[in-house]
Design a protein around this motif. Sequence first.
Motif, mmCIF file in Angstrom:
data_model
loop_
_atom_site.group_PDB
_atom_site.id
_atom_site.type_symbol
_atom_site.label_atom_id
_atom_site.label_comp_id
_atom_site.label_asym_id
_atom_site.label_seq_id
_atom_site.Cartn_x
_atom_site.Cartn_y
_atom_site.Cartn_z
ATOM 1 N N GLN A 51 -0.224 14.709 21.032
ATOM 2 C CA GLN A 51 -1.074 14.601 19.682
ATOM 3 C C GLN A 51 -1.101 13.397 19.978
ATOM 4 N N GLN A 52 -2.489 13.613 18.842
ATOM 5 C CA GLN A 52 -3.365 12.128 18.556
ATOM 6 C C GLN A 52 -3.666 13.029 16.572
ATOM 7 N N HIS A 53 -2.802 11.523 16.614
ATOM 8 C CA HIS A 53 -3.031 11.784 14.493
ATOM 9 C C HIS A 53 -3.753 10.309 14.648
ATOM 10 N N GLN A 54 -4.681 11.243 13.024
ATOM 11 C CA GLN A 54 -5.626 9.863 13.315
ATOM 12 C C GLN A 54 -5.635 8.922 12.007
ATOM 13 N N PHE A 55 -5.329 8.223 11.059
ATOM 14 C CA PHE A 55 -5.470 7.864 9.634
ATOM 15 C C PHE A 55 -6.342 6.339 9.220
ATOM 16 N N ASN A 56 -7.233 6.855 9.055
ATOM 17 C CA ASN A 56 -8.334 5.603 8.291
ATOM 18 C C ASN A 56 -7.870 5.384 7.197
ATOM 19 N N LEU A 57 -8.251 4.174 6.304
ATOM 20 C CA LEU A 57 -8.446 3.716 5.286
ATOM 21 C C LEU A 57 -9.319 2.556 4.766
ATOM 22 N N SER A 58 -10.305 2.670 3.678
ATOM 23 C CA SER A 58 -11.127 2.354 3.647
ATOM 24 C C SER A 58 -11.248 1.317 1.615
ATOM 25 N N LEU A 59 -10.936 0.343 1.604
ATOM 26 C CA LEU A 59 -10.378 0.371 -0.247
ATOM 27 C C LEU A 59 -11.687 -1.315 0.370
ATOM 28 N N TYR A 60 -12.239 -0.964 -1.576
ATOM 29 C CA TYR A 60 -12.660 -1.736 -1.834
ATOM 30 C C TYR A 60 -12.618 -2.504 -3.231
ATOM 31 N N PRO A 61 -11.483 -3.785 -2.883
ATOM 32 C CA PRO A 61 -11.249 -3.862 -4.118
ATOM 33 C C PRO A 61 -11.744 -4.523 -4.918
ATOM 34 N N ALA A 62 -13.106 -4.842 -4.281
ATOM 35 C CA ALA A 62 -13.936 -5.989 -5.425
ATOM 36 C C ALA A 62 -15.259 -5.625 -5.062
ATOM 37 N N ARG A 63 -16.638 -5.412 -5.582
ATOM 38 C CA ARG A 63 -17.802 -5.460 -4.918
ATOM 39 C C ARG A 63 -18.224 -5.793 -3.359
ATOM 40 N N ASN A 64 -18.352 -7.203 -3.065
ATOM 41 C CA ASN A 64 -18.407 -7.465 -2.126
ATOM 42 C C ASN A 64 -16.922 -8.044 -1.301
ATOM 43 N N LEU A 65 -16.299 -6.671 -1.329
ATOM 44 C CA LEU A 65 -14.513 -6.909 -0.278
ATOM 45 C C LEU A 65 -14.892 -5.891 -0.044
ATOM 46 N N HIS A 66 -14.387 -5.844 1.463
ATOM 47 C CA HIS A 66 -14.037 -4.565 2.408
ATOM 48 C C HIS A 66 -12.738 -4.579 2.748
ATOM 49 N N VAL A 67 -11.428 -3.533 2.647
ATOM 50 C CA VAL A 67 -10.892 -3.667 3.596
ATOM 51 C C VAL A 67 -10.886 -2.149 4.362
ATOM 52 N N GLY A 68 -10.347 -2.687 5.263
ATOM 53 C CA GLY A 68 -10.601 -1.422 6.115
ATOM 54 C C GLY A 68 -8.545 -0.927 7.199
ATOM 55 N N PHE A 69 -8.219 -0.092 7.480
ATOM 56 C CA PHE A 69 -6.775 -0.198 7.734
ATOM 57 C C PHE A 69 -7.466 1.433 8.918
ATOM 58 N N LYS A 70 -7.494 1.030 9.614
ATOM 59 C CA LYS A 70 -7.305 2.472 11.316
ATOM 60 C C LYS A 70 -6.335 2.138 11.956
ATOM 61 N N ASN A 71 -6.018 3.290 11.921
ATOM 62 C CA ASN A 71 -4.171 3.442 12.244
ATOM 63 C C ASN A 71 -4.592 4.817 13.453
ATOM 64 N N GLU A 72 -4.321 5.190 14.941
ATOM 65 C CA GLU A 72 -4.266 5.983 15.402
ATOM 66 C C GLU A 72 -2.614 6.447 16.040
ATOM 67 N N ASP A 77 -5.192 -1.568 13.471
ATOM 68 C CA ASP A 77 -6.689 -2.370 13.322
ATOM 69 C C ASP A 77 -6.149 -2.741 11.867
ATOM 70 N N LEU A 78 -7.032 -3.269 11.476
ATOM 71 C CA LEU A 78 -7.689 -3.888 10.156
ATOM 72 C C LEU A 78 -8.238 -4.931 9.877
ATOM 73 N N ILE A 79 -8.788 -4.877 9.188
ATOM 74 C CA ILE A 79 -10.568 -5.596 8.738
ATOM 75 C C ILE A 79 -10.877 -5.750 7.608
ATOM 76 N N ILE A 80 -10.599 -7.658 7.195
ATOM 77 C CA ILE A 80 -11.172 -7.621 5.943
ATOM 78 C C ILE A 80 -12.187 -8.291 5.646
ATOM 79 N N ARG A 81 -13.533 -7.456 5.190
ATOM 80 C CA ARG A 81 -14.382 -8.816 5.043
ATOM 81 C C ARG A 81 -15.075 -8.584 3.531
ATOM 82 N N TYR A 82 -15.549 -10.218 3.912
ATOM 83 C CA TYR A 82 -16.550 -10.627 2.091
ATOM 84 C C TYR A 82 -17.825 -10.719 2.240
#
Length: 110
Positions: free
Chosen positions: A15-36, A53-58
Amino acid sequence: MNQVNGRTNSPTSQQQHQFNLSLYPARNLHVGFKNEYYVNKLVSKSNHTLFSDLIIRYTWQKRKIDFETAWNNIWNTSQLSLVSTSAFSYLESSYQLRPMQVLQRVRFSF
């Protein structure tokens, strides 16, 4: 369930379960979470494997610069086992994985 050379292997499942989440808490900020999450019941062993995996981009738009921090393999998972079966074959693969790492990037746009 499969049979090779007249020999019946024990039932296998994967079985493979995936969960991805992308948030944009501010105009210039991206927070992404990827889970398998893998749940395997193989001939050789049974296991549960979790990757995250976690990614934060400004983005500094005035200067066209991206600052990015990536945290890969958060749980420091060291091995992944996968199975492929058919009427004629049973293939079990095991992969050694890179350890947890944090990577800082700076990108310039022109």
